[in-house]
Write an enzyme that holds these catalytic residues in place. Structure first.
Site, PDB file in Angstrom:
ATOM      1  N   CYS A  65       0.999  -1.048   0.116  1.00 11.46           N
ATOM      2  CA  CYS A  65       0.177  -0.008   0.048  1.00 11.46           C
ATOM      3  C   CYS A  65       0.892   1.237   0.048  1.00 11.46           C
ATOM      4  CB  CYS A  65      -1.130  -0.112   1.161  1.00 11.46           C
ATOM      5  SG  CYS A  65      -0.118   0.044   2.890  1.00 11.46           S
ATOM      6  N   ILE A  69       1.897  -0.009   6.150  1.00 11.82           N
ATOM      7  CA  ILE A  69       1.398  -0.198   7.530  1.00 11.82           C
ATOM      8  C   ILE A  69      -0.232  -0.804   7.679  1.00 11.82           C
ATOM      9  CG2 ILE A  69       0.673   1.036   9.786  1.00 11.82           C
ATOM     10  CD1 ILE A  69       2.822   2.882   9.002  1.00 11.82           C
TER      11      ILE A  69
HETATM   12  C1  RB5 Z   1      -4.235   5.348   1.164  1.00 15.76           C
HETATM   13  O1  RB5 Z   1      -5.365   4.731   1.594  1.00 15.76           O
HETATM   14  C2  RB5 Z   1      -2.965   4.877   2.237  1.00 15.76           C
HETATM   15  O2  RB5 Z   1      -3.875   5.007   3.437  1.00 15.76           O
HETATM   16  C3  RB5 Z   1      -2.834   3.536   2.180  1.00 15.76           C
HETATM   17  O3  RB5 Z   1      -2.220   3.147   0.781  1.00 15.76           O
HETATM   18  C4  RB5 Z   1      -1.561   3.030   3.143  1.00 15.76           C
HETATM   19  O4  RB5 Z   1      -0.635   3.739   3.248  1.00 15.76           O
HETATM   20  C5  RB5 Z   1      -2.391   2.631   4.521  1.00 15.76           C
HETATM   21  O5  RB5 Z   1      -1.518   2.318   5.318  1.00 15.76           O
END
Ligand code: RB5
Length: 155
Positions: A65, A69
């Site tokens: 992501c 996290i």
């Molecule tokens: C975007 O939704 C962002 O919050 C996600 O990619 C991630 O970094 C969350 O932990």
């Protein structure tokens, strides 16, 4: 190994960079999505991929992501999944050798393609071996199973 790979929109581009590399390293994968850069919620993707690892259908998961996290928190809610955010080589190695993790999580806003490829290669090359870490792993599995007694270690 059989790899369940997944990303949210923030990890989509990095995931696509990794896919041919995973094949090149001799592993199979299934891409659990997402399939575009359209905004979506990472737990919706982390959950089915993590379930597929927990069920034994896949040996390992790679979840991407923005930061790694959200994927790690979501995946770790599934019993049998042990996910670590891996952004440096030492933690990546230790996630297998000390913690016997079965999911690695990366953040596409944190590391670039070259680092991610190196971390994936390292992570997939290692397997856990019985060691003094084994009893600690057994204990976090007791926490997961709800069988660990609460003992206070503070003064
Ligand atoms: C975007 O939704 C962002 O919050 C996600 O990619 C991630 O970094 C969350 O932990």
């Amino acid at each position: 190994m059989k790899i369940a790979i997944a990303s949210d929109h923030g990890g989509y581009a990095l995931k696509n960079e990794l896919l041919p590399y995973i094949t090149e390293l001799g592993h199979e994968f299934r891409d659990f999505g997402c399939c575009s850069t359209d905004s979506m919620d990472y737990p919706d993707i982390a959950f089915p991929a993590a379930e597929a690892v927990a069920s034994g259908e896949f040996d390992r998961g790679i979840l991407i992501c923005g930061t790694g996290i959200g994927m790690a928190i979501s995946a770790n809610k599934v019993n049998g999944v042990y996910a670590a955010v891996c952004h440096d080589i030492y933690s990546t190695e230790r996630s297998i050798l000390s913690n016997d993790c079965n999911c690695m999580c990366m953040g596409a806003l944190v590391i670039g393609k070259a680092t991610a490829l190196t971390l994936v290669r390292t992570w997939l090359s290692l397997t856990f071996k019985e060691s003094p870490s084994s009893k600690k792993i057994a204990k976090f599995k007791q926490i997961e199973a709800g069988t660990m007694e609460v003992k206070l270690h503070a003064n």
